[in-house]
Write a protein that holds these residues in place. Structure first.
Motif, PDB file in Angstrom:
ATOM      1  N   ALA A 124       0.550  -1.123   0.015  1.00  0.00           N
ATOM      2  CA  ALA A 124      -0.244   0.412  -0.275  1.00  0.00           C
ATOM      3  C   ALA A 124       0.793   1.282  -0.272  1.00  0.00           C
ATOM      4  N   SER A 125       2.201   1.364  -0.172  1.00  0.00           N
ATOM      5  CA  SER A 125       2.606   2.212   0.316  1.00  0.00           C
ATOM      6  C   SER A 125       2.823   3.261  -0.884  1.00  0.00           C
ATOM      7  N   THR A 126       4.044   4.350  -0.551  1.00  0.00           N
ATOM      8  CA  THR A 126       3.585   5.131  -1.976  1.00  0.00           C
ATOM      9  C   THR A 126       4.994   4.691  -2.595  1.00  0.00           C
ATOM     10  N   ALA A 127       6.093   4.918  -2.154  1.00  0.00           N
ATOM     11  CA  ALA A 127       7.315   4.018  -2.586  1.00  0.00           C
ATOM     12  C   ALA A 127       6.995   3.330  -3.537  1.00  0.00           C
ATOM     13  N   ILE A 128       6.079   2.488  -3.218  1.00  0.00           N
ATOM     14  CA  ILE A 128       5.856   0.995  -4.113  1.00  0.00           C
ATOM     15  C   ILE A 128       5.271   1.870  -5.661  1.00  0.00           C
ATOM     16  N   SER A 129       3.833   2.509  -5.380  1.00  0.00           N
ATOM     17  CA  SER A 129       3.509   3.065  -6.524  1.00  0.00           C
ATOM     18  C   SER A 129       4.238   4.172  -7.355  1.00  0.00           C
ATOM     19  N   GLN A 130       4.646   5.112  -6.435  1.00  0.00           N
ATOM     20  CA  GLN A 130       5.550   5.678  -7.679  1.00  0.00           C
ATOM     21  C   GLN A 130       6.903   5.141  -8.713  1.00  0.00           C
ATOM     22  N   LYS A 131       6.909   3.317  -7.365  1.00  0.00           N
ATOM     23  CA  LYS A 131       7.765   3.059  -8.363  1.00  0.00           C
ATOM     24  C   LYS A 131       7.083   2.682 -10.089  1.00  0.00           C
ATOM     25  N   ILE A 132       5.953   2.331  -9.736  1.00  0.00           N
ATOM     26  CA  ILE A 132       5.212   1.621 -10.589  1.00  0.00           C
ATOM     27  C   ILE A 132       4.777   2.569 -11.900  1.00  0.00           C
ATOM     28  N   SER A 133       4.624   3.815 -10.636  1.00  0.00           N
ATOM     29  CA  SER A 133       4.273   5.097 -11.769  1.00  0.00           C
ATOM     30  C   SER A 133       5.882   5.594 -12.824  1.00  0.00           C
ATOM     31  N   PHE A 134       6.915   5.536 -12.425  1.00  0.00           N
ATOM     32  CA  PHE A 134       7.662   5.427 -12.968  1.00  0.00           C
ATOM     33  C   PHE A 134       8.374   4.396 -14.351  1.00  0.00           C
ATOM     34  N   ASP A 135       7.853   3.730 -14.102  1.00  0.00           N
ATOM     35  CA  ASP A 135       7.836   2.825 -14.841  1.00  0.00           C
ATOM     36  C   ASP A 135       7.219   2.770 -15.947  1.00  0.00           C
ATOM     37  N   GLN A 136       5.378   3.256 -15.700  1.00  0.00           N
ATOM     38  CA  GLN A 136       4.749   3.551 -17.063  1.00  0.00           C
ATOM     39  C   GLN A 136       5.762   4.345 -17.869  1.00  0.00           C
ATOM     40  N   ALA A 137       5.931   6.075 -17.273  1.00  0.00           N
ATOM     41  CA  ALA A 137       6.679   6.902 -17.380  1.00  0.00           C
ATOM     42  C   ALA A 137       8.235   6.467 -18.621  1.00  0.00           C
ATOM     43  N   LEU A 138       8.723   5.338 -17.810  1.00  0.00           N
ATOM     44  CA  LEU A 138       9.939   5.193 -18.832  1.00  0.00           C
ATOM     45  C   LEU A 138      10.020   4.655 -19.996  1.00  0.00           C
ATOM     46  N   PHE A 139       8.069   3.797 -19.784  1.00  0.00           N
ATOM     47  CA  PHE A 139       7.202   3.006 -21.259  1.00  0.00           C
ATOM     48  C   PHE A 139       6.757   4.276 -21.927  1.00  0.00           C
ATOM     49  N   ARG A 140       6.111   5.339 -21.527  1.00  0.00           N
ATOM     50  CA  ARG A 140       5.901   6.881 -22.386  1.00  0.00           C
ATOM     51  C   ARG A 140       6.972   7.273 -23.023  1.00  0.00           C
ATOM     52  N   ALA A 141       8.161   7.554 -22.756  1.00  0.00           N
ATOM     53  CA  ALA A 141       9.719   7.495 -23.401  1.00  0.00           C
ATOM     54  C   ALA A 141       9.551   6.916 -24.407  1.00  0.00           C
ATOM     55  N   THR A 142       9.295   5.143 -24.604  1.00  0.00           N
ATOM     56  CA  THR A 142       9.807   5.358 -25.630  1.00  0.00           C
ATOM     57  C   THR A 142       9.230   5.480 -27.340  1.00  0.00           C
ATOM     58  N   GLY A 143       7.484   5.895 -26.827  1.00  0.00           N
ATOM     59  CA  GLY A 143       6.912   6.508 -28.069  1.00  0.00           C
ATOM     60  C   GLY A 143       6.133   5.795 -28.168  1.00  0.00           C
ATOM     61  N   ALA A 144       6.861   4.211 -27.775  1.00  0.00           N
ATOM     62  CA  ALA A 144       5.942   2.623 -28.228  1.00  0.00           C
ATOM     63  C   ALA A 144       4.390   2.746 -27.793  1.00  0.00           C
ATOM     64  N   GLN A 145       3.511   1.796 -28.727  1.00  0.00           N
ATOM     65  CA  GLN A 145       2.269   2.242 -28.388  1.00  0.00           C
ATOM     66  C   GLN A 145       2.332   1.294 -27.350  1.00  0.00           C
ATOM     67  N   GLN A 146       1.160   1.138 -27.001  1.00  0.00           N
ATOM     68  CA  GLN A 146       0.814   0.669 -25.506  1.00  0.00           C
ATOM     69  C   GLN A 146       0.002  -0.750 -24.979  1.00  0.00           C
ATOM     70  N   SER A 147       1.259  -1.807 -25.350  1.00  0.00           N
ATOM     71  CA  SER A 147       1.040  -3.235 -25.297  1.00  0.00           C
ATOM     72  C   SER A 147       1.564  -3.883 -25.002  1.00  0.00           C
ATOM     73  N   THR A 148       1.455  -5.579 -24.083  1.00  0.00           N
ATOM     74  CA  THR A 148       2.605  -5.419 -23.088  1.00  0.00           C
ATOM     75  C   THR A 148       2.756  -6.800 -23.760  1.00  0.00           C
ATOM     76  N   PRO A 149       3.661  -7.894 -24.095  1.00  0.00           N
ATOM     77  CA  PRO A 149       4.737  -7.376 -23.172  1.00  0.00           C
ATOM     78  C   PRO A 149       5.754  -6.709 -24.256  1.00  0.00           C
ATOM     79  N   TYR A 150       6.178  -5.716 -24.276  1.00  0.00           N
ATOM     80  CA  TYR A 150       7.100  -4.948 -24.851  1.00  0.00           C
ATOM     81  C   TYR A 150       8.270  -5.491 -24.316  1.00  0.00           C
ATOM     82  N   PHE A 151       9.203  -5.533 -25.593  1.00  0.00           N
ATOM     83  CA  PHE A 151      10.675  -6.020 -24.998  1.00  0.00           C
ATOM     84  C   PHE A 151      11.304  -5.033 -25.913  1.00  0.00           C
TER      85      PHE A 151
END
Length: 192
Positions: A124-151
Motif C-alpha cells: 500500500a506504500s507510496t514508494a511502490i506506487s511511485q516505482k510503478i508510475s516511474f516504470d510507466q513513464a519510462l515506457f511512455r518515453a519509448t513512444g511505443a504503442q501501449q501493449s504488453t509484453p514490450y521488449f
C-alpha cells in the motif's frame, strides 16, 4: 533516497540489456516469462534482464496490485520468486475480486516466508506506487504503442514475432551479444 531501483537478473554491467515492460495479468507476458527465464539462464552475466511494470489497468484490474505485490516481495529480497509465482498462477487470481485477490497475494507472500506485516504496508506504500508510475513513464518515453509484453534490447524494440518464438528470440539476442563483442561459450552456440 528511498527510490526503488530496477529489478534485474544477470550482471548490471553487462554490455547487452534486455528490458521487458510487462503486466502480470497479461497472458502473453505469462507465456513469454518462461522464454525469458531460459534465455537469462543461458546467457548468465553476459545479458542483463530488467523487468518494468506496465499494468494495463483498463483491461486488467488486478495488474497494478500484482505489480505492487512483486515490488513488496522485492523489498524483502524475493522479487523474482514472486514475479514467477504471479505468472505461474495467473489464472488463479486474474479474475479474482479485490478482496479475494488480496488474500491470494498474501498467501503467496506467506509461501515465500515474507514478513506479512511489512508486506501489507509495502503493497500500500507510496514508494511502490511511485516505482510503478516511474516504470510507466519510462515506457511512455519509448513512444511505443501501449501493449504488453514490450521488449527492448539495447534500447531497440524487439519485434513481436521475434520474442514470440524461442529460436528467433535466442538468435536475436545472440547476434546482439556477438556484435557487442561478447565471446559466447560453446554451449550457447549451436554450431559444431
Amino acid at each position: 533516497n528511498g527510490n526503488i531501483g530496477d529489478n534485474f537478473l544477470g550482471d548490471k554491467n553487462s554490455k547487452v540489456v534486455l528490458i521487458e515492460y510487462g503486466d502480470f495479468q497479461c497472458p502473453g507476458c505469462a507465456s513469454a516469462n518462461s522464454r525469458v527465464k531460459s534465455l537469462t539462464e543461458k546467457y548468465g552475466d553476459d545479458l542483463v534482464f530488467i523487468f518494468r511494470h506496465l499494468p494495463l489497468t483498463s483491461i486488467h484490474p488486478n495488474a497494478k496490485v500484482a505489480a505492487a505485490t512483486a515490488e513488496a516481495a522485492g523489498l524483502q529480497g524475493k522479487y523474482w520468486e514472486m514475479h514467477d509465482k504471479l505468472y505461474d498462477n495467473q489464472t488463479a487470481w486474474s479474475g479474482a475480486s479485490s478482496r479475494d485477490r488480496a488474500d491470494i497475494f498474501r498467501g503467496y507472500a506467506s509461501d515465500l516466508k515474507l514478513d506479512l506485516e511489512k508486506f501489507d504496508a509495502d503493497v500500500a506504500s507510496t514508494a511502490i506506487s511511485q516505482k510503478i508510475s516511474f516504470d510507466q513513464a519510462l515506457f511512455r518515453a519509448t513512444g511505443a504503442q501501449q501493449s504488453t509484453p514490450y521488449f527492448t534490447l539495447d534500447g531497440k524494440a524487439v519485434p513481436d514475432e521475434t520474442w514470440g518464438n524461442d529460436e528467433q528470440f535466442d538468435t536475436f539476442i545472440r547476434d546482439k551479444l556477438s556484435a557487442a563483442g561478447v565471446k559466447l561459450s560453446e554451449e550457447t552456440t549451436d554450431e559444431e
